[in-house]
Enzyme design. Structure first.
Site, PDB file in Angstrom:
ATOM      1  N   GLY A 291     -12.825   4.368  11.261  1.00 35.29           N
ATOM      2  CA  GLY A 291     -12.342   5.594  10.649  1.00 35.29           C
ATOM      3  C   GLY A 291     -12.274   5.454   9.143  1.00 35.29           C
ATOM      4  O   GLY A 291     -12.704   6.316   8.394  1.00 35.29           O
ATOM      5  N   ASN A 295     -10.211  -1.637   1.899  1.00 32.16           N
ATOM      6  CA  ASN A 295     -10.672  -2.495   0.822  1.00 32.16           C
ATOM      7  C   ASN A 295      -9.822  -2.258  -0.431  1.00 32.16           C
ATOM      8  O   ASN A 295      -9.619  -1.115  -0.832  1.00 32.16           O
ATOM      9  CB  ASN A 295     -12.137  -2.187   0.487  1.00 32.16           C
ATOM     10  N   GLU A 328      -4.519   3.847   5.040  1.00 30.00           N
ATOM     11  CA  GLU A 328      -5.248   2.880   4.223  1.00 30.00           C
ATOM     12  C   GLU A 328      -4.475   2.523   2.955  1.00 30.00           C
ATOM     13  O   GLU A 328      -4.481   1.364   2.522  1.00 30.00           O
ATOM     14  CB  GLU A 328      -6.636   3.416   3.872  1.00 30.00           C
ATOM     15  N   HIS A 331      -1.875  -0.060   3.546  1.00 26.16           N
ATOM     16  CA  HIS A 331      -2.431  -1.414   3.619  1.00 26.16           C
ATOM     17  C   HIS A 331      -2.518  -2.103   2.263  1.00 26.16           C
ATOM     18  O   HIS A 331      -2.642  -3.330   2.213  1.00 26.16           O
ATOM     19  CB  HIS A 331      -3.844  -1.353   4.200  1.00 26.16           C
ATOM     20  N   GLU A 350      -2.136  -3.539  11.376  1.00 27.98           N
ATOM     21  CA  GLU A 350      -2.519  -2.190  11.799  1.00 27.98           C
ATOM     22  C   GLU A 350      -1.331  -1.409  12.361  1.00 27.98           C
ATOM     23  O   GLU A 350      -1.231  -0.198  12.168  1.00 27.98           O
ATOM     24  CB  GLU A 350      -3.654  -2.260  12.821  1.00 27.98           C
TER      25      GLU A 350
END
Length: 872
Positions: A291, A295, A328, A331, A350
């Site tokens: 999905g 990075n 994201e 993260h 996650e």
């Protein structure tokens, strides 16, 4: 095992030679690199050639050598290795392809201390959407254009350049990209230098150097090259943020940018730690197997999860964008700044990002009631975790295939649910303080799961590790049975593992969880830690209804005795939305498991005619769909009538869309409309949906997106060949990613075997990207009448699918075989997978096949009685 210490055990004073050397290599761990030398910096220069899908590059690696050695072992895969040197002296480099290893040998031992390894290499921009790969799109003139981009998680950075490709080997990355004139490029760091060069044989080129990253793991490295466009940067507390996209899609960037700006600020405040890098690029890619990917500073997305037009998209389509952008960005701290030591800890990365995405979405749009709708995702985890073939959330991970199997509903949805349960037990502020303490204590480092529990325990004073260990290290979850005492003044809570098929249990050992249980009664909520088989809770008001799992956030199911259940039936209005959702969800699970009949379930669902909350209706519709699969054609009209009778009052009350109504009201209207048309076969609704779909294509005729989405499904489910071709054309010409997918997936809903097979064939053409094709086939196989035909197609094209589709999508493609429940199909499916295993998803396949057997048992058990009930 509780932890993987990654003890260096292979490099001592250098490798032996000759036959002894071969024996030495055989002693290496096949999946873990020896730790005698570790990288602290990479300087990478890459030169991709988009026209022939190749690249060349060099990497200079600064090493800390802990043990004198003449042999270094690192990772490389699908690369051609050129020159190699260590400390300026030529070295030999042998690629061991079956192990993804590069063995570098020096003529003389390298002393302890610092060393520099230089390697030149070449590779292919592959079509498997992993490592350094090619993504394609058609430009405004219809010509195919290529983008070179990356997806390194979990173990694919080795396909882009030689490296120590394990999360514990953190280093700084300095990246330089040498690209053709007219292209652009982004990477993890901001661009700090751009030089244009003239080359005799290759035309003008641009060399772009990017700022060094912070110390981080290889799986977070990213670079993208192509005809990229970027929005103007927005400053977020000193960090510039942009949305990056292919040409022609700038009009779809505002929503994603707004979400990104909000979430980055919100996370900085929540964590109490500034964003740990220099900039944030949110990049929408035409081809992407996952999905999105976290990075550092260069987050990559499927276009449909970043680029969206709020005027034509549904609430759910917008919510997906918010969820994924938030996930994201979460993260950047939890995963990038602090990273798991090995892949057994990926669940925590996650799960925590899943928890944080819901929290951030709830802060961004409180009116969406995101913690309530998260109940549906928790139910998906329940469905898997109620199987004997489930797994513990954390388990030993050895190989890359093991790692790939971690990216499932247990990691994300169960893990996120467990964190929510812990947060609700501790209190939001206490939980947040523990998380901030954890991140501050372990910044730029690697951790094990217990490090988080210990950090939260130290700030909260609660037995966090004892609670969470009971959930993380054993599979499954409990059923909490609630029984009122003889004198009616207290209830007894007891726990046992919930299994959809208790007879399937391979381990008869009685399991126990430390369960935070919230009990609501008489206006009072009592919280207890159920850490034994039984406990007693006194009631504040013995005559009042009792709600166990008050608030609805516990990861367990509840079974009430007859007395308590009868009280709840008359008190639905006193329960919050998630509590009512859980009541319906538990009833459907009880039906699948055999403790409640389908007839009893249908009667129970019909008590919800006054329900007006979308989340509860989601649970009701899921149950109705499940029941519909048990009904033959003779009884189907009677069932459809029952559905229409249940749905119509709420649908009529909603009426026409209103300018000032909530998004959830509009969403409920769409759900009820599609339910009445598809499950209820309401002729008025079907005609209305045809008109709505027709109107939506007329210029300047704005039809509510929720109605357009519902009408698309209804027209497909009741449609003709002409309708099919219209939707197919709509997919090919759609102006947004959301409209495109909506119409593509609608091609799987037609009640015509020839059209379903046509859809399957279409999925294998170049018109459907390999990132989407597996999901088209999965949905075709879920077709109520013609799933068996789609299954036959998948069998016939199994080799093609495994060759062309991303490996992580194969198990997702076959998920719908669990809906093929006749004895003949069950036998056929089971036999097929004996001969065609899915090595990257062994456990997931076991779960799919077990659920197929459970569904088949439900059909055999309830079909006849349900038929008799409906036609009586």
């Amino acid at each position: 095992m509780a932890a993987d210490s990654h003890t260096p055990s292979h490099l001592s004073s250098g490798a032996p030679s000759g036959s002894a050397e071969s024996a030495w290599l055989d002693t290496l761990d096949p999946y873990r690199l020896p730790a005698g030398a570790t990288p602290n910096r990479y300087d990478i220069r890459l030169r991709p050639a988009l026209d022939d899908s190749t690249f060349i590059g060099t990497v200079s690696i600064q090493l800390d050598v802990a043990i004198e050695t003449d042999t270094f072992v690192l990772n490389a895969a699908e690369l051609t290795i050129g020159e190699c040197s260590v400390n300026g002296t030529p070295a030999t480099a042998e690629l061991v392809e079956e192990a993804d290893r590069l063995i570098v040998r020096t003529a003389a031992p390298i002393a302890t201390g610092s060393a520099t390894m230089n390697i030149s290499f070449a590779g292919i921009l592959n079509d498997k959407l992993r490592g350094f790969y090619r993504s394609t799109y058609n430009d405004a003139n219809g010509a195919e254009q290529v983008i070179a981009t990356t997806q390194m998680q979990s173990t694919d950075c080795r396909r882009a350049f030689p490296c120590w490709d394990e999360p514990e080997f953190k280093a700084v990355f300095g990246i330089t990209l040498d690209i053709a004139d007219g292209l652009n490029a982004i990477s993890n760091g901001p661009e700090i230098e751009r030089v244009t060069t003239e080359e005799n044989n290759d035309g003008r080129r641009t060399v772009i150097r990017f700022a060094d990253t912070m110390t981080m793991s290889t799986y977070l490295v990213a670079f993208i090259v192509g005809q990229l466009e970027m929005t103007a940067p927005t400053d977020v507390n000193g960090s510039p943020m942009r949305v990056v996209h292919i040409p022609g899609k700038s009009h779809l960037t505002d929503f994603g940018m707004d979400v990104g700006v909000f979430c980055l600020k919100w996370f900085e405040e929540y964590y109490g730690i500034p964003y740990p890098s220099d900039k944030v690029d949110l990049a929408g890619l035409p081809d992407f197997a996952a999905g999105a990917m976290e990075n550092l500073g260069c987050i990559t997305f499927r276009e449909s999860l970043l680029l969206v037009d709020p005027a034509t998209s549904t609430q759910n389509e917008q919510q997906l964008v918010v969820d994924v952008v938030a996930h994201e960005l979460a993260h950047m701290w939890f995963g990038d700044l602090v990273t798991m030591r090995w892949w057994n800890g990926i669940w925590l990365n996650e799960a925590f990002a899943t928890f944080m995405e819901i929290a951030a979405c709830d802060a961004y749009r409180p009116d969406w009631e995101r913690w309530t709708s998260f109940g549906l995702e928790r139910s998906a985890a329940f469905d898997v975790d109620a199987l004997d073939s489930t797994r513990s959330v954390e388990f030993e991970v050895r190989s890359p295939a093991d790692c790939e199997g971690m990216f499932d509903v247990l990691t994300y949805q169960k893990g996120g649910s467990l964190l929510r349960m812990l947060e609700q037990y501790l209190g939001e502020q206490t939980f947040r303080e523990g998380v901030s303490h954890y991140l501050g204590l372990h910044s730029y480092k690697n951790t094990e799961t217990n490090d988080l529990w210990d950090a939260i325990e130290s700030t909260s004073g609660e037995p966090v590790r004892r609670i969470m260990d009971s959930w993380i290290w054993q599979p499954g979850f409990p059923l909490i049975t609630v029984t009122i005492s003889d004198d009616g003044t207290s209830i007894e809570l007891s726990q046992q593992r919930f299994l959809l098929n208790p007879e399937s249990a391979t381990d008869p050992t009685e399991q126990m969880w430390v369960v935070p249980v919230h009990v609501s009664n008489g206006g009072t909520t009592t919280t207890v830690l159920l850490d034994s088989t039984h406990t007693t809770v006194a009631l504040a008001d013995p005559a009042a209804p009792v709600i166990v799992n008050a608030g609805g956030h516990g990861f367990y199911r509840v079974a009430y005795d007859a007395t308590l259940r009868s009280r709840l039936a008359g008190a639905l209005g006193d329960m919050n939305t998630l509590e009512r959702y859980s009541l319906v969800d538990d009833a459907w699970a009880a039906t699948v498991g055999g403790s409640l009949s389908s007839v009893e379930l249908l009667t129970f669902l019909e008590e919800f005619g006054d329900e007006r909350e979308h989340a509860v209706w989601q649970a009701i519709v899921i149950a109705l769909r499940g029941i519909s699969r048990l009904i033959d054609d003779d009884a189907l009209p009677a069932f459809q009538l029952r559905v229409r009778t249940l749905v119509q009052p709420a649908l009529a009350e909603l009426g026409e869309p209103q300018a000032d109504e909530s998004d959830l009201a509009a969403k409920l209207r769409g759900l009820l409309l599609s339910t009445a048309g598809v499950l209820g076969r309401d002729e008025f609704v079907i005609d209305l949906c045809r008109d709505l779909l027709e109107s939506s294509t007329e210029p300047d005729n704005a039809v509510d997106p929720e109605l357009v989405a519902a009408a698309t499904s209804v027209v497909a489910a009741t449609g003709t060949v002409a309708d099919y071709e219209r939707l197919q054309h709509g997919f090919l010409t759609a102006s947004t990613p959301q409209e495109q997918l909506r119409q593509l997936y609608a091609l799987t809903e037609f009640d015509d075997e020839a059209l379903i097979l046509r859809t399957c064939e279409f999925a294998l053409t170049d018109n459907v990207k390999t990132q989407n094709a597996p999901f088209v086939l999965r949905m075709a196989m879920a077709n109520r009448r013609h799933g068996a035909a789609a299954w036959g197609f998948i069998k016939d094209n199994w080799e093609h699918a495994n060759k062309e589709f991303p490996t992580n999508t194969i198990s997702r493609m076959v998920d719908s075989v669990k809906l093929l429940t006749t004895p003949e199909l069950v036998a056929d499916v089971q036999m097929f997978f004996v001969e065609h295993p899915i090595p990257q998803a062994v456990k997931t396949l076991d779960q799919i096949l077990e659920r197929q057997g459970i569904n088949a048992a439900l059909l055999a058990r309830d079909a006849a009685s349900l038929h008799a009930h409906l036609i009586s």
